[in-house]
Enzyme design. Structure first.
Site, short mmCIF file in Angstrom:
data_model
loop_
_atom_site.label_atom_id
_atom_site.label_comp_id
_atom_site.label_asym_id
_atom_site.label_seq_id
_atom_site.Cartn_x
_atom_site.Cartn_y
_atom_site.Cartn_z
N LYS A 43 46.75 61.42 41.06
CA LYS A 43 47.31 59.95 41.21
C LYS A 43 48.28 60.14 42.45
CE LYS A 43 47.13 59.01 36.41
NZ LYS A 43 47.52 59.19 34.99
N GLN A 87 52.53 60.17 31.99
CA GLN A 87 51.51 60.50 31.64
C GLN A 87 51.64 60.82 30.07
OE1 GLN A 87 49.04 61.17 33.79
NE2 GLN A 87 47.89 61.95 32.33
N ASP A 108 50.27 50.92 33.37
CA ASP A 108 48.99 51.60 32.46
C ASP A 108 48.93 50.55 31.50
OD1 ASP A 108 48.12 54.22 32.50
OD2 ASP A 108 50.12 55.00 31.78
N1 GUN Z 1 46.34 60.48 29.64
C1 GUN Z 1 44.90 60.25 29.86
N2 GUN Z 1 44.76 59.08 30.13
C2 GUN Z 1 45.84 58.63 30.62
C3 GUN Z 1 46.15 57.24 31.36
O1 GUN Z 1 45.45 56.42 31.64
N3 GUN Z 1 47.36 56.92 31.38
C4 GUN Z 1 48.68 57.62 31.04
N4 GUN Z 1 49.68 57.70 31.26
N5 GUN Z 1 48.13 58.90 30.39
C5 GUN Z 1 46.91 59.22 30.27
#
Ligand code: GUN
Length: 286
Positions: A43, A87, A108
């Site tokens: 990211k 996350q 998200d």
């Molecule tokens: N963990 C696995 N996929 C995701 C996601 O799309 N967003 C976040 N914040 N954590 C994750």
């Protein structure tokens, strides 16, 4: 997609830079799970590539929930931050922590307010004679949005879309998006008795249940479009939820793992962040 976002960021900063600077994304990680660290790293790399400022906030696994919430409260107030991402998975208090994020910065798309907006969107689009467009979204789930981007060029209206998995992160928001494009949507999950037969009906098959290579070649309708959301480690290699070698012989189009949905998910995070900034600038009273 990242090139397009990068150009948009450059143009936006040239026009409005002195007001708020470059768009900003805050990423919060609790603990040090190696898979989470890898995702967080990807990211930050994507943000760098498109010219979005990304800040990292790392907390120990056994930190106080109040400390995480205090950080989110401050980020909610910061004018330079357009997106806040925590996350997942979190070791504890996931719901409370996620609900602290300002829905306007919820890149998200997990906040109940944003799920509500996405749910309501279908009827609104139909009233305005418009179709769901992932590029116009903000604060909607990135993986689901990424799947919709990958389906650009695929006929969706009236087609049978089967989603394997009903998670809040992927299955549920994706079903809404596909409905908003007039697909006939079916969910399959751990209680579905005739999964193979249901998959064989699918013009669009999305596998998002986290079971390594569960979908076999003979589950796929010849000519179907197959999107593999799974990321599983099997014998130390990454595999999807679809047995790619078999499925590629039947599918018209199919996404690989790694390299398909994963990078597109990260790109959608950048798009949500940029679109939040565009939205905020448009509504800024200066
Ligand atoms: N963990 C696995 N996929 C995701 C996601 O799309 N967003 C976040 N914040 N954590 C994750």
């Amino acid at each position: 997609v990242l090139d397009r976002i990068s150009k948009q960021v450059t143009m936006l900063v040239a026009k409005n830079g002195p007001i708020l600077g470059v768009p900003g994304l805050a990423v919060i990680q609790v603990g040090n799970r190696s898979d989470s660290s890898k995702y967080v790293e990807m990211k930050h790399l994507a943000a760098k590539k498109v010219g979005i400022a990304s800040l990292n906030f790392a907390f120990e696994k056994d930190c106080k929930t109040e400390d995480i919430i205090g950080t989110i409260d401050k980020l909610n107030q910061r004018q330079d931050i357009d997106g806040i991402l925590v996350q997942l998975p979190l070791p504890r208090d996931q719901k409370r922590i996620l609900n602290t994020i300002d829905p306007e910065k919820d890149v998200d798309g997990f906040h109940p307010y944003n799920i509500g907006l996405l749910t309501r969107m279908g009827e609104e689009l139909r009233q305005e004679n418009k179709l769901f467009d992932p590029t116009q979204c903000r604060n909607v789930a990135c993986t689901a949005m990424g799947v919709m981007m990958l389906l650009e060029g695929t006929d969706i209206a009236g087609k049978s879309a089967v989603i394997l998995g009903r998670s809040n992160i992927v299955g549920l928001p994706l079903a809404l998006m596909l409905l908003h494009r007039d697909a006939t949507v079916t969910f399959c999950h751990s209680h579905t008795v005739d999964i193979k037969e249901r998959c064989l009906q699918a013009d669009i098959l999305v596998a998002a249940m986290g079971q390594a290579e569960m979908v076999k070649g003979d589950w796929i309708k010849p000519g179907a479009v197959v999107i593999d959301v799974g990321i599983n480690v099997q014998n130390e290699i990454l595999v999807g939820d679809v047995d790619f070698k078999q499925a590629v012989k039947r599918a018209a189009r199919i996404t690989p793992v790694p390299g398909g949905v994963g990078p597109m998910t990260v790109a959608m995070l950048m798009l949500n962040t940029l679109n939040n900034r565009i939205h905020r600038l448009a509504h800024l009273k200066i």
